[in-house]
Design a protein around this motif. Structure first.
Motif, PDB file in Angstrom:
ATOM      1  N   GLY A   1      -3.966   0.267  -4.837  1.00 47.75           N
ATOM      2  CA  GLY A   1      -2.574   0.556  -5.153  1.00 47.75           C
ATOM      3  C   GLY A   1      -2.460   1.625  -6.221  1.00 47.75           C
TER       4      GLY A   1
ATOM      5  N   SER B   1      -3.291   5.170  -4.797  1.00 51.40           N
ATOM      6  CA  SER B   1      -2.244   5.830  -4.018  1.00 51.40           C
ATOM      7  C   SER B   1      -1.152   6.386  -4.918  1.00 51.40           C
TER       8      SER B   1
ATOM      9  N   SER C   1      -2.321   8.065   3.102  1.00 54.06           N
ATOM     10  CA  SER C   1      -2.636   7.204   1.974  1.00 54.06           C
ATOM     11  C   SER C   1      -3.644   6.159   2.418  1.00 54.06           C
TER      12      SER C   1
ATOM     13  N   VAL D   1      -4.520   2.257   1.987  1.00 57.34           N
ATOM     14  CA  VAL D   1      -3.839   1.031   1.572  1.00 57.34           C
ATOM     15  C   VAL D   1      -4.606  -0.159   2.139  1.00 57.34           C
TER      16      VAL D   1
ATOM     17  N   ARG E   1      -8.522  -2.525   5.098  1.00 55.72           N
ATOM     18  CA  ARG E   1      -8.336  -1.254   4.397  1.00 55.72           C
ATOM     19  C   ARG E   1      -8.083  -0.162   5.424  1.00 55.72           C
TER      20      ARG E   1
ATOM     21  N   VAL F   1       2.432   1.753   3.875  1.00 49.91           N
ATOM     22  CA  VAL F   1       1.895   2.102   2.549  1.00 49.91           C
ATOM     23  C   VAL F   1       2.643   1.395   1.417  1.00 49.91           C
TER      24      VAL F   1
ATOM     25  N   ALA G   1       0.820  -2.647  -0.164  1.00 49.34           N
ATOM     26  CA  ALA G   1      -0.424  -2.979  -0.856  1.00 49.34           C
ATOM     27  C   ALA G   1      -0.202  -4.231  -1.699  1.00 49.34           C
TER      28      ALA G   1
END
Lengths: 216, 316
Positions: free
Chosen positions: A18, A21, A50, A52, A62, A113, A116
């Motif tokens: 987190g 990102s 991204s 996440v 993931r 995204v 997370a």
């Protein structure tokens, strides 16, 4: 697609992902305080993907995905959890309903995204064909579907509805805002209005939900 | 959907500064309206600033005896809050009349205020719409206008504001608290928040670029009896044709606000003062100057009858 079940990141990793990102914003804010933006010009941001970690049905996944991927598409297209259905893709039909942090939401109107660290539960997380959960068993027992396309969303929404009633959340038809909230047919119908069934199985859907609400 | 960068905001001040300095940046919270508009490429942000991590999701008391509602408080949580249910019931009722359970679990207080119209021509990119594309015209004037505005509109735009929550907020004299790009804060009374659609219908509020709503403040409770009556084409999960928010003080007076009739929640203190004279007097004043289309002129009578019904019920 990028599902790597073998990695099994810990909760700590979720936090780190987190943070990663948000690195762009952190860098931008660290290199330029708000008052100096005008002098330095806008920060350069052009990352359109991204990484996440989504925790779905208790399993972390993931993913490195385009920022545009909705939670719905991440579940179906990236994690191959195709129980959750795409109906209208605009938040009007409820077929995409999943439970996030204990609440039902439309997964089509949320970006992957943005999740997370969230606990996501789909219809697959509530039971299996061999061992269906109470709401899934009730839908089968009460014949609460015809084509079945809206059913996963109906089941997730129904589970969310009973939790909201248990927590005392009022609805549009609750007689008194300060009185008790009960799982009456009128309450269930109102609370399920975000889930459309083109086959019109509504009366049996109501029976299924009532049978579970009486059991808890 | 067009491609965009995605950032997590750390503080409201940083978020406001970054948004102001970045062309095409938008805040995202619940996303229930914004993502829909992005899929249709009506909104095409180049950068999305996710503000969900900001500490703006609590409801607390103010020193004045009112309520501070964080910008990120979810519609479900606001409607279910014990203080709101007992002291600001019109707000609870309005929230519960809006959207679906799933959407109320995502939609936020600030996002609800900022949601865009559901005018069908705003969503159809093949049609002229001054709100979506300045100067292109208004397809709604001679089109399907059953849902659209009857008062406060302009030849350029007859869109309605779709929120139920905002109607109750207007009735309660809510104040919108914001932070600007330089870190300063300001307070905007909700009656000054929405701008008229005459000049540029694409600009809907007085918010400046990057300005971020941090909270909505409600004054001390009004007391009295609270009502929110929403009239729509189906019993649930539909936007209002007309909605009436009403608080009666028990002595014949009170306040009235309407939803579904204008580009913003529609209320006037002069009309409030006519409540002792009945629904007809209130609506003659509140809807004075109305210019409905042939498809939505029914809203004038519907609004009056909805208020009359509430007043009648309150007398029982």
């Amino acid at each position: 697609m990028n599902s790597e079940d073998s990695i099994k990141p810990s909760r700590r990793d979720v936090m780190v992902v987190g943070a990663a990102s948000s690195a762009l914003l952190v860098n931008a804010c660290q290199s330029a305080t708000p008052t100096t933006y005008a002098e330095e010009g806008p920060p350069v941001v052009n990352e359109t993907t991204s990484t996440v970690t989504l925790e779905v049905n208790g399993t972390p996944h993931r993913l490195t995905i385009d920022n545009r991927v909705t939670l719905l598409d991440a579940l179906r297209e990236h994690l191959r959890l195709t129980g959750t259905k795409k109906g209208c893709d605009h938040g009007q039909c409820g077929a995409c309903t999943v439970i996030v942090n204990g609440r039902r939401i439309n997964s089509c109107l949320s970006l992957a995204v943005m999740h997370a660290g969230d606990e996501i539960k789909t219809v697959e997380g509530f039971g299996t064909p061999d061992a269906p959960g109470p709401m899934q068993a009730a839908f089968i027992r009460e014949d609460a579907y015809q084509c079945g396309y809206c059913t996963p969303g109906q089941i997730c929404a129904a589970i969310g509805v009973l939790e909201e009633i248990r927590a005392g959340v009022p609805s549009h038809v609750t007689p008194s805002l300060t009185g008790p909230v009960e799982a009456s047919p009128e309450e269930i119908r109102e609370r399920m209005s975000g889930n459309i069934c083109r086959c019109g199985a509504y009366s049996n859907i109501l029976s299924a939900i009532q049978s579970v609400s009486g059991a808890v | 959907m067009q491609s965009f960068s995605y950032l997590l905001a750390r503080t409201p001040q940083e978020a406001a500064a970054l948004a102001a300095a970045t062309p095409g940046a938008k805040f995202i919270a619940g996303g229930t309206n914004l993502l829909d508009l992005m899929k249709l490429e009506i909104e095409t942000p180049s950068v999305l600033i996710d503000i969900n991590g900001l500490d703006l999701d609590t409801i607390t008391s103010t020193p004045e005896g009112g309520l501070r509602i964080g910008a990120l408080v979810l519609n479900t949580d606001l409607a279910a809050n014990p203080t709101v249910r007992s002291d600001y019931a019109v707000l609870s009722r309005a929230l519960l009349a809006g959207a679906s359970g799933q959407l109320r679990n995502m939609a936020t207080t600030a996002g609800n205020l900022l949601q865009r119209t559901r005018c069908p021509y705003f969503y159809d990119t093949n049609m002229a719409c001054n709100k979506r594309s300045a100067g292109s015209g208004c397809s709604a004037q001679d089109g399907v206008s059953r849902q659209l505005a009857v008062v406060g509109a302009s030849p350029a735009c007859i869109a309605t504001h779709p929120s139920d929550m905002a109607v109750a907020m207007q009735l309660l004299d809510a104040e919108i608290h914001t932070v600007l790009q330089d870190g300063s804060e300001r307070v905007i009374p909700i009656e000054d928040f929405y701008t008229d659609p005459a000049a540029n219908p694409g600009i809907e509020t007085v918010l400046q670029p990057g300005e971020l709503i941090t909270a909505v403040h409600l004054p001390a409770p009004l007391g009295g009896r609270h009502y929110y009556q929403k009239v729509r084409d189906r019993a649930s999960y539909a936007f209002a044709l007309v909605s009436v928010a009403l608080v009666l003080d028990g002595k014949g007076g009170g306040r009235v606000a309407l939803g579904g009739v204008a580009h913003k929640p529609w209320r006037s203190r002069e009309a409030d003062a006519l409540l002792p004279s009945g629904a007809g007097a209130v609506m003659s004043r509140l809807l004075a100057g109305a210019q409905p289309t042939h498809e939505n002129e029914f809203k004038i009578l519907l609004a009056e009858r909805t208020l009359a019904g509430l007043l009648s019920a309150s007398a029982e």
